[in-house]
Design an enzyme around this catalytic site. Structure first.
Site, PDB file in Angstrom:
ATOM      1  N   GLY A 215       0.810  -1.209   0.000  1.00 42.81           N
ATOM      2  CA  GLY A 215       0.000   0.000   0.000  1.00 42.81           C
ATOM      3  C   GLY A 215       0.843   1.258   0.000  1.00 42.81           C
ATOM      4  N   VAL A 218       4.578   1.166   1.270  1.00 45.92           N
ATOM      5  CA  VAL A 218       5.517   0.541   0.338  1.00 45.92           C
ATOM      6  C   VAL A 218       5.790   1.488  -0.827  1.00 45.92           C
ATOM      7  CG1 VAL A 218       5.933  -1.429  -1.181  1.00 45.92           C
ATOM      8  CG2 VAL A 218       4.758  -1.758   1.006  1.00 45.92           C
ATOM      9  N   GLU A 257      -0.567   9.722 -14.452  1.00 45.59           N
ATOM     10  CA  GLU A 257      -1.906   9.650 -15.060  1.00 45.59           C
ATOM     11  C   GLU A 257      -2.887   9.655 -13.903  1.00 45.59           C
ATOM     12  OE1 GLU A 257      -5.110   8.758 -15.712  1.00 45.59           O
ATOM     13  OE2 GLU A 257      -4.872   6.932 -16.892  1.00 45.59           O
ATOM     14  N   CYS A 291     -10.454   5.903 -16.005  1.00 44.69           N
ATOM     15  CA  CYS A 291     -10.109   7.322 -15.907  1.00 44.69           C
ATOM     16  C   CYS A 291     -10.680   8.148 -17.053  1.00 44.69           C
ATOM     17  CB  CYS A 291      -8.591   7.484 -15.883  1.00 44.69           C
ATOM     18  SG  CYS A 291      -7.816   6.698 -14.454  1.00 44.69           S
TER      19      CYS A 291
END
Length: 486
Positions: A215, A218, A257, A291
């Site tokens: 998560g 890391v 992005e 997205c």
């Protein structure tokens, strides 16, 4: 309450350079979003494993182990072959951990990543050296520009299209001659840990690709490593902002992005009934977790009633439910927390004066993190639901009086990823240069162009993925100049 299945006995190892080993960090539970069952537990990488992965990548680069362009191209082709041969295995994995219906998963999660890898394999062979010729000086001189790998790449993937991100980040970096440490989303680590095995099977250089799970902690450990030269991140604007702040320490490059709130302009000359499938399917697939989804629909005022009626008819036929059912278009969202978030946007919009124009049906089950497909109208462009990325099967409709107003509404957002125009080609083409977006599609577009750059303006991100532009993100230009004495 989630339940545990026998699948949790399957072992999922991280790839640390050339070795496979369990994650030494906290366990990550992975749930099937359609059933809420616990399907696996994956150990996250700890700080030591992150350091070893990055050092392995740096070592591979320093030792020149990534090979020639021809050798790298062959590796990418073999990886595409391996993935293609494992199509059914991939479908099983992404349907289970992402919840993408099989009706669209084959194209979105297998065919497109494979096409990306094959295009990159051929593009690896391109000689990008530029000869600038002779300059009169004095003294007379000649120059050239060569391109060198930028260094170790940290790739951080979002959960919604794990193999697409792996192909774009690892594939583009490898085409440029860069090793990658790839970090999966904690919501969908299984497919990317499988990807690590396929990289091995394809015969990549041993330390060229590491694949980790974990998560935020890391990710922070990874992007702060001084050996990392460039960071490629896909995710939210707040997370991308933090990535950029970390990259500023050391002035390292980023490719970000960060999502969108894409507009779809339906021109007055269009019969609304003719665009229903191409328009609504585009944001309903993958439960709206995309997205570039066209979730702000702009319709000429004179066509609003027709558009609404056609949309209600379309929504009545949309199948929401089991992603393994080939008739299903809309599956579950990734988790209960996200389901509540999406529903919160819907509730706030309706409490704020919006109204439902069209609505789908929820499946007859008490399991699964499903959101009812919803089309909302009656709110100004500045309303929260028209400005924030929802990442669910939700869209809004606004009316406009002339095309200039439609363009202004389309551009009135902090995002600039994609835009869509529905109408005659010449009319649509006239609008394309006026739209502030990295991709403009007409009449539903077409399959992903793997040779075309993808990225956004404004808060949708920085840099580009895919195509030649995607490879050049991982190359540094070096000018070489010399005097001519004869």
């Amino acid at each position: 309450m989630a339940t545990e299945t026998a699948q949790t006995t399957r072992r999922f190892d991280l790839r640390i350079g050339r070795s496979f080993e369990p994650g030494a960090g906290a366990p990550i539970p992975v749930f099937n979003p359609a059933t809420e069952e616990l399907i696996a537990k994956v150990g996250a990488a700890d700080a030591g494993q992150v350091r070893r992965a990055v050092r392995a990548a740096r070592g591979a680069l320093e030792r020149g182990e990534l090979g020639s362009a021809e050798e790298r191209a062959a590796c990418l082709h073999r990886l595409a072959d391996v993935m293609e041969a494992r199509t059914e295995e991939i479908l099983e994995s992404v349907v289970a951990e992402v919840g993408t219906p099989v009706s669209t998963a084959r194209g979105l999660h297998v065919s497109t990543p494979v096409r990306v890898l094959r295009w990159l394999a051929e593009a690896t062979l391109t000689d990008r050296t530029e000869y600038l010729g002779r300059e009169p000086g004095p003294p007379v001189n000649e120059a050239m520009v060569m391109y060198r790998p930028v260094g170790v790449v940290a790739g951080i993937a979002a959960y919604n299209y794990p193999l697409m991100f792996a192909a774009m980040k690892v594939g583009s970096a490898f085409a440029a001659g860069c090793p990658t440490v790839l970090l999966s989303s904690p919501h969908s680590p299984l497919t990317l840990l499988d990807f690590a095995r396929w990289v091995d099977e394809a015969g990549f250089p041993p330390d060229a690709v590491s694949v980790l799970a974990g998560g935020v902690e890391v990710a922070q450990e990874l992007i702060r490593r001084p050996e990392v030269a460039k960071i490629s991140f896909t995710g939210s604007v707040p997370a991308g902002t933090e990535v950029m702040k970390s990259a500023a320490d050391g002035l390292r490059g980023v490719v970000l992005e960060l999502g969108g709130k894409s507009a779809a302009i339906v021109l007055p000359s269009v019969d609304p009934a003719d665009v229903m499938d191409a328009l609504h399917t585009r944001y309903l697939r993958n439960a709206g977790q995309g997205c570039g989804s066209p979730t702000r629909i702009l319709v000429h005022r004179s066509r609003m009633e027709e558009f609404t009626e056609a949309s209600r008819t379309f929504y009545d036929e949309v199948v929401v439910g089991d992603p393994r059912d080939p008739d299903t278009l809309v599956g579950p969202v990734i988790g209960e927390q996200h389901r509540r978030r999406v529903q919160g946007y819907i509730d706030a919009a309706l409490n704020g004066g919006g109204h439902v124009l069209a609505e789908g049906r929820l499946p007859d089950t008490d399991r699964g993190w499903y959101v009812r497909p919803t089309l909302i109208g009656g709110l100004p462009n500045g309303a929260e639901i028209n400005q924030e990325e929802i990442f669910g099967p939700v869209a809004t409709v606004q009316s406009y009086d002339d095309v200039d107003e439609a363009v202004a509404l389309a551009n009135a957002t902090k995002f600039g990823l994609h835009a869509s125009v529905f109408g005659p080609h010449d009319e649509a083409m006239a609008l394309a240069p006026r739209l502030e977006a990295g991709l403009v599609t007409f009449n539903g577009g077409a399959p992903v162009r793997v040779d075309a750059p993808n990225g956004g303006w404004k808060e949708s991100g920085i840099g580009r993925e895919r195509g030649e532009a995607g490879i050049r993100e991982y190359l540094e230009p070096v000018t070489v100049q010399w005097p001519v004495t004869a």
